[in-house]
Design an enzyme around this catalytic site. Structure first.
Site, PDB file in Angstrom:
ATOM      1  N   ASP A 186       0.885  -1.080  -0.062  1.00  0.00           N
ATOM      2  CA  ASP A 186      -0.023   0.096   0.053  1.00  0.00           C
ATOM      3  C   ASP A 186       0.926   1.487  -0.012  1.00  0.00           C
ATOM      4  O   ASP A 186       2.066   1.256   0.400  1.00  0.00           O
ATOM      5  CB  ASP A 186      -0.817  -0.077   1.193  1.00  0.00           C
ATOM      6  N   LEU A 228      10.289 -21.356  -4.123  1.00  0.00           N
ATOM      7  CA  LEU A 228       9.529 -20.316  -3.686  1.00  0.00           C
ATOM      8  C   LEU A 228       8.314 -20.059  -4.217  1.00  0.00           C
ATOM      9  O   LEU A 228       8.324 -20.330  -5.441  1.00  0.00           O
ATOM     10  CB  LEU A 228      10.282 -19.032  -3.671  1.00  0.00           C
ATOM     11  N   HIS A 272       2.380   3.437  -8.728  1.00  0.00           N
ATOM     12  CA  HIS A 272       2.055   1.956  -9.147  1.00  0.00           C
ATOM     13  C   HIS A 272       3.124   1.694 -10.066  1.00  0.00           C
ATOM     14  O   HIS A 272       3.739   0.505  -9.623  1.00  0.00           O
ATOM     15  CB  HIS A 272       0.818   2.071 -10.071  1.00  0.00           C
TER      16      HIS A 272
END
Ligand code: IPE
Ligand code: IPE
Ligand code: MG
Length: 243
Positions: free
Chosen positions: A27, A138, A44
């Site tokens: 965020d 992962l 962004h």
């Protein structure tokens, strides 16, 4: 994967416990941009540039599952131009990062629905998932068009469709119908940009996750912040309801 200078130099305190599954609410992109007098989309863009170093740092720290909250079911409420921009950026990230993630043994999974997503982007998401399916170093879950409530509703629909009788519906059964089926629950949820809420993220799975929030905006969140979160996690006492 290249360790950061801080990690190689040993300047960071050693970690005694490392969580298996870390989930991040990425965020603050908009505020990062506003403070620089830039359009929100530039925030962004800077945020997407931060994904690779975060994945690499997680692999270095020995984390097995990383979940990134990229777009919530509520983010459709944003102006259409921002939604389109976010989708375009996600497409660029997939194009840019999938091969590198694959080489590094990362398995990409998608949490959420592709139902309302433009077909060109949905196809790229499906391809990245398929292409990396066999990897196990992962797991990188991308929560995209994801909402915790929608996920639970979707799971219940699938249970009913499968004709499973009510007395066979257990926590394990419901969990096996979530997007995260077969993955361990998150041990640690990190939120950047200071907010103290879950915003519909992993409502079921995070029941006993530890929570850590930092005022740092997502584009500025680096391996040193991740380390701070992991270090704090190591000092927590998890009781799961017992004494
Ligand atoms: C997070 O940054 C990215 C998404 C929610 C897609 P924001 O866009 O929410 O940034 P702020 O909260 O407005 O600063
Ligand atoms: C949560 O951030 C969703 C993502 C990071 C993708 P938001 O910025 O949408 O959350 P709220 O609106 O502040 O709760
Ligand atoms: Mg936000």
């Amino acid at each position: 994967m290249g360790a950061s200078a801080e990690m190689r130099g040993g300047a960071l305190a050693p970690l005694t416990v490392v969580p298996q599954h870390v989930a991040i609410i990425m965020d603050g992109n908009g505020r990062w941009a506003r403070e620089r007098g830039l359009p929100r989309l530039e925030g962004h863009r800077a945020g997407t540039a931060n994904i690779r170093r975060t994945v690499e740092a997680c692999a270095e720290f020995g984390i097995k599952v990383l979940t990134l909250y990229a777009f919530s079911t509520e983010n459709w409420k944003r102006p259409p131009a921002e939604v389109r921009g976010l989708f375009a950026l996600l497409g660029e990230v997939i194009d840019r990062e999938t091969e590198e993630l694959h080489r590094n043994g990362a398995q990409i999974r998608h949490l959420g629905s592709l139902a309302d997503i433009p077909e060109s982007l949905a196809a790229r998401v499906r391809h990245a998932v398929e292409y990396t399916r066999g990897n196990s170093r992962l797991v990188v879950n991308v929560a995209f068009n994801y909402g915790g409530r929608a996920e639970i509703v979707h799971a219940v629909q699938r249970v009913i469709e499968a004709g499973i009788p009510a007395d066979q519906v257990t926590e394990e059964l419901l969990a096996s119908h979530l997007y995260t089926a077969s993955l361990p629950d998150p041990d640690l949820v990190i939120r950047t940009a200071g907010e103290m809420r879950l915003s519909n993220f992993l409502l079921w799975q995070a029941a006993y996750a530890e929570y850590w929030s930092t005022p740092t905006y997502w584009p500025d969140f680096g391996p040193e912040h991740l380390h701070a979160a992991l270090y704090a996690y190591g000092a927590r006492q998890r009781r799961f309801g017992s004494l």
